[in-house]
Design a protein around this motif. Structure first.
Motif, PDB file in Angstrom:
ATOM      1  N   LEU A 156      -3.980  -0.457 -10.004  1.00 60.76           N
ATOM      2  CA  LEU A 156      -4.198  -1.127  -8.792  1.00 60.76           C
ATOM      3  C   LEU A 156      -4.052  -0.154  -7.567  1.00 60.76           C
ATOM      4  O   LEU A 156      -4.915   0.474  -6.796  1.00 60.76           O
ATOM      5  CB  LEU A 156      -3.997  -2.523  -8.413  1.00 60.76           C
ATOM      6  CG  LEU A 156      -4.162  -2.857  -7.140  1.00 60.76           C
ATOM      7  CD1 LEU A 156      -4.408  -4.661  -7.188  1.00 60.76           C
ATOM      8  CD2 LEU A 156      -3.322  -2.892  -5.992  1.00 60.76           C
ATOM      9  N   LEU A 157      -2.616   0.112  -7.621  1.00 60.27           N
ATOM     10  CA  LEU A 157      -2.099   1.089  -6.382  1.00 60.27           C
ATOM     11  C   LEU A 157      -2.777   2.366  -6.647  1.00 60.27           C
ATOM     12  O   LEU A 157      -3.031   3.204  -5.509  1.00 60.27           O
ATOM     13  CB  LEU A 157      -0.737   1.146  -6.408  1.00 60.27           C
ATOM     14  CG  LEU A 157      -0.078  -0.158  -5.844  1.00 60.27           C
ATOM     15  CD1 LEU A 157       1.407  -0.332  -6.101  1.00 60.27           C
ATOM     16  CD2 LEU A 157      -0.371  -0.159  -4.501  1.00 60.27           C
ATOM     17  N   ASP A 158      -3.009   3.039  -7.848  1.00 61.04           N
ATOM     18  CA  ASP A 158      -3.657   4.298  -7.826  1.00 61.04           C
ATOM     19  C   ASP A 158      -5.152   4.130  -7.405  1.00 61.04           C
ATOM     20  O   ASP A 158      -5.660   5.354  -6.728  1.00 61.04           O
ATOM     21  CB  ASP A 158      -3.447   4.744  -9.548  1.00 61.04           C
ATOM     22  CG  ASP A 158      -2.400   5.180 -10.067  1.00 61.04           C
ATOM     23  OD1 ASP A 158      -1.243   5.512  -9.158  1.00 61.04           O
ATOM     24  OD2 ASP A 158      -2.269   5.217 -11.245  1.00 61.04           O
ATOM     25  N   GLN A 159      -5.680   3.082  -7.840  1.00 59.93           N
ATOM     26  CA  GLN A 159      -7.240   3.079  -7.363  1.00 59.93           C
ATOM     27  C   GLN A 159      -7.289   3.019  -5.799  1.00 59.93           C
ATOM     28  O   GLN A 159      -7.907   3.667  -5.080  1.00 59.93           O
ATOM     29  CB  GLN A 159      -7.997   1.899  -8.034  1.00 59.93           C
ATOM     30  CG  GLN A 159      -8.317   2.214  -9.533  1.00 59.93           C
ATOM     31  CD  GLN A 159      -9.102   3.467  -9.629  1.00 59.93           C
ATOM     32  OE1 GLN A 159     -10.248   3.234  -8.987  1.00 59.93           O
ATOM     33  NE2 GLN A 159      -8.931   4.255 -10.279  1.00 59.93           N
ATOM     34  N   LEU A 160      -6.382   2.138  -5.465  1.00 58.60           N
ATOM     35  CA  LEU A 160      -6.426   1.697  -3.861  1.00 58.60           C
ATOM     36  C   LEU A 160      -5.952   3.220  -3.096  1.00 58.60           C
ATOM     37  O   LEU A 160      -6.635   3.400  -2.053  1.00 58.60           O
ATOM     38  CB  LEU A 160      -5.338   0.756  -3.532  1.00 58.60           C
ATOM     39  CG  LEU A 160      -5.496   0.150  -2.166  1.00 58.60           C
ATOM     40  CD1 LEU A 160      -6.817  -0.411  -2.117  1.00 58.60           C
ATOM     41  CD2 LEU A 160      -4.377  -1.044  -2.021  1.00 58.60           C
ATOM     42  N   ASN A 161      -5.073   3.964  -3.470  1.00 55.92           N
ATOM     43  CA  ASN A 161      -4.988   5.386  -3.024  1.00 55.92           C
ATOM     44  C   ASN A 161      -6.167   6.141  -2.893  1.00 55.92           C
ATOM     45  O   ASN A 161      -6.212   6.769  -1.810  1.00 55.92           O
ATOM     46  CB  ASN A 161      -3.948   6.012  -3.930  1.00 55.92           C
ATOM     47  CG  ASN A 161      -3.540   7.559  -3.500  1.00 55.92           C
ATOM     48  OD1 ASN A 161      -4.571   8.281  -3.250  1.00 55.92           O
ATOM     49  ND2 ASN A 161      -2.336   7.740  -2.951  1.00 55.92           N
ATOM     50  N   TRP A 162      -6.809   6.320  -3.955  1.00 56.32           N
ATOM     51  CA  TRP A 162      -8.122   6.858  -3.842  1.00 56.32           C
ATOM     52  C   TRP A 162      -9.008   6.267  -2.842  1.00 56.32           C
ATOM     53  O   TRP A 162      -9.428   7.273  -1.814  1.00 56.32           O
ATOM     54  CB  TRP A 162      -8.921   7.032  -5.232  1.00 56.32           C
ATOM     55  CG  TRP A 162     -10.064   7.986  -5.133  1.00 56.32           C
ATOM     56  CD1 TRP A 162     -10.088   9.091  -5.305  1.00 56.32           C
ATOM     57  CD2 TRP A 162     -11.248   7.579  -4.853  1.00 56.32           C
ATOM     58  NE1 TRP A 162     -11.326   9.825  -5.285  1.00 56.32           N
ATOM     59  CE2 TRP A 162     -12.302   8.681  -4.686  1.00 56.32           C
ATOM     60  CE3 TRP A 162     -12.001   6.423  -4.446  1.00 56.32           C
ATOM     61  CZ2 TRP A 162     -13.209   8.783  -4.426  1.00 56.32           C
ATOM     62  CZ3 TRP A 162     -13.507   6.452  -4.111  1.00 56.32           C
ATOM     63  CH2 TRP A 162     -13.998   7.694  -4.053  1.00 56.32           C
ATOM     64  N   TRP A 163      -9.424   5.130  -2.740  1.00 61.83           N
ATOM     65  CA  TRP A 163     -10.059   4.445  -1.853  1.00 61.83           C
ATOM     66  C   TRP A 163      -9.645   4.428  -0.435  1.00 61.83           C
ATOM     67  O   TRP A 163     -10.439   4.599   0.721  1.00 61.83           O
ATOM     68  CB  TRP A 163     -10.377   3.020  -2.053  1.00 61.83           C
ATOM     69  CG  TRP A 163     -11.392   2.666  -3.396  1.00 61.83           C
ATOM     70  CD1 TRP A 163     -11.072   2.567  -4.521  1.00 61.83           C
ATOM     71  CD2 TRP A 163     -12.952   2.799  -3.338  1.00 61.83           C
ATOM     72  NE1 TRP A 163     -12.121   2.638  -5.569  1.00 61.83           N
ATOM     73  CE2 TRP A 163     -13.468   2.697  -4.602  1.00 61.83           C
ATOM     74  CE3 TRP A 163     -13.793   2.965  -2.338  1.00 61.83           C
ATOM     75  CZ2 TRP A 163     -14.725   2.612  -4.718  1.00 61.83           C
ATOM     76  CZ3 TRP A 163     -14.946   2.998  -2.580  1.00 61.83           C
ATOM     77  CH2 TRP A 163     -15.404   2.941  -3.906  1.00 61.83           C
ATOM     78  N   ALA A 164      -8.383   4.298  -0.330  1.00 64.25           N
ATOM     79  CA  ALA A 164      -7.791   4.249   1.092  1.00 64.25           C
ATOM     80  C   ALA A 164      -8.009   5.722   1.895  1.00 64.25           C
ATOM     81  O   ALA A 164      -8.260   5.915   2.925  1.00 64.25           O
ATOM     82  CB  ALA A 164      -6.507   3.842   1.095  1.00 64.25           C
TER      83      ALA A 164
END
Length: 178
Positions: A156-164
């Motif tokens: 989740l945090l890896d994906q959120l990093n990209w999106w953020a």
């Protein structure tokens, strides 16, 4: 996954009930997020600062909502808080850490996705879910050590990093207009 400029992540604790389990789940997630160098954290606890949602989201690049499932959906105070906001969410990614009984809060998450779509926020696919949440933590709030939730939190945090970062960069180049 790291980036040169950490993104600002607001973690929203959405349960306000007396005796709530939310702080246990939130503390577990926050400990994982604090171990990363790609994120700066802030916490918005609706039980403590219900009016702080708008300003907290406005200053964030991304949001994680810690949400229980109440009556096959999400808590009423979260709905009230969301209805009092609007532009703060535009063009921002939102992720979920859910908990509850057999469904692990996923019914609450699925009810929240169209609400966030209406707020022009982008919900990410990855979630962390705790079915029968009380079985995953001891009386002192320590996680049972099973690997599923920590792996899901990392994803989740890896994906959120990209999106953020992608959406923050996009908003800088072209401000979001609804």
């Amino acid at each position: 996954m790291t980036t040169d400029t950490p993104y600002q992540l607001a973690v929203v604790i959405s349960s306000v009930r007396e005796g709530r389990f939310a702080p246990v789940v939130a503390n577990w997630f926050l400990e994982r997020a604090k171990q990363r160098d790609d994120v700066t954290l802030s916490v918005i606890d609706l039980a403590e600062t219900p009016d702080g949602l708008a300003s907290g989201v406005a200053s964030a690049d991304a949001v994680v909502v810690i949400v229980p499932e109440y009556n096959h959906s999400y808590p009423g105070p979260l709905k009230t808080a969301l209805d009092a906001t609007s532009r703060e969410w535009h063009g921002k990614p939102v992720a979920f850490v859910s908990y509850g009984g057999i469904s692990g809060g996923l019914r609450a998450v699925e009810h929240l996705r169209p609400v966030f779509a209406e707020l022009h926020a982008a919900t990410i696919r990855e979630t962390v879910s705790f079915p029968f949440v009380w079985n995953h933590f001891d009386a002192d709030g320590r996680h049972d050590g099973s690997e599923g939730a920590p792996l899901a939190a990392t994803t989740l945090l890896d994906q959120l990093n990209w999106w953020a970062n992608a959406l923050r960069d996009a908003r800088r180049v072209r401000p979001y207009a609804a």
